[in-house]
Design a protein around this motif. Sequence first.
Motif, mmCIF file in Angstrom:
data_model
loop_
_atom_site.group_PDB
_atom_site.id
_atom_site.type_symbol
_atom_site.label_atom_id
_atom_site.label_comp_id
_atom_site.label_asym_id
_atom_site.label_seq_id
_atom_site.Cartn_x
_atom_site.Cartn_y
_atom_site.Cartn_z
ATOM 1 N N SER A 143 -3.071 4.919 3.811
ATOM 2 C CA SER A 143 -1.787 5.061 4.505
ATOM 3 C C SER A 143 -0.701 4.535 3.584
ATOM 4 N N ASP A 144 0.542 4.701 4.002
ATOM 5 C CA ASP A 144 1.656 4.143 3.240
ATOM 6 C C ASP A 144 2.160 2.853 3.890
ATOM 7 N N ASN A 145 1.331 2.250 4.726
ATOM 8 C CA ASN A 145 1.702 1.001 5.384
ATOM 9 C C ASN A 145 1.294 -0.198 4.535
ATOM 10 N N VAL A 146 2.115 -1.228 4.534
ATOM 11 C CA VAL A 146 1.804 -2.460 3.805
ATOM 12 C C VAL A 146 0.531 -3.101 4.355
ATOM 13 N N ALA A 147 0.297 -2.932 5.658
ATOM 14 C CA ALA A 147 -0.884 -3.536 6.289
ATOM 15 C C ALA A 147 -2.182 -3.054 5.641
ATOM 16 N N THR A 148 -2.209 -1.800 5.211
ATOM 17 C CA THR A 148 -3.412 -1.260 4.585
ATOM 18 C C THR A 148 -3.699 -1.958 3.260
#
Length: 251
Positions: A143-148
């Motif tokens: 994903s493009d999420n920082v959480a990933t």
Amino acid sequence: MRYLLGLAIIWVGLFASCEDTKKASEETTSIASKKEKDSVISKTENDSVLLKTDSVAISQKSSKNPQTEITNENAVSFFTDYGNNNPETSATIQTQHGEIEIALFKDTPLHRANFIYLVKQGYFNGTYFHRVVKNFIIQGGNSDNVATVRKRNKIGKTYLLPAEIIPGRNHTYGTLSGAKEYRENPDNRTMPYEFFIFLGPQTSSAHLNESYTIFGKVVRGMEVVEKIANLPADEGDWPLQNVYIKGIILR
């Protein structure tokens, strides 16, 4: 004389009465004191029990092993042990377009264990099917999420899985394979966080066979895979609308 005798008798009676009252008072005070003492002892004992319980809880919490960071050096031993203790061989991927049920192969034990581990760590929750190619593959786990990125850093940001390529097992409609890094990867090691489901015809699988580890197969929900594969995408094959992996159920 009788008068004096009477006074003496009254005085003795009053003295005896005062002595009884004093004795009763002392006994009452003693009983009350004993009750108070017992109460204090009981409270102290209870507090001691509570302190012991708290101490055990704290001790258990502090002795809990932190999550092991997986590296290339410990990946094989870690997933061998983990796979032995986590025997699940079925996974249902939940998306907004429906569910995809996958059978995980036992003869690729490291890939099976890695996938199960990531599921139980909650890694895939909120990631996407981030690459879709009509009549070829859909790829998930990024994903493009920082959480990933944070999840990857916590679990192990550098490890790769050794290839578990089974001779004669080719990519067919619905097979599940591990994605791969091309650079400096002559041993066909697998990127642990991403996977793809193959849809394409056999003529599109030549460069995949014997190069990517196949560790499962879709047993239900290929219509969902087809729907995702046909979604509009940009020039980098990223869907124009994110396809979320809401969660994965293991059995």
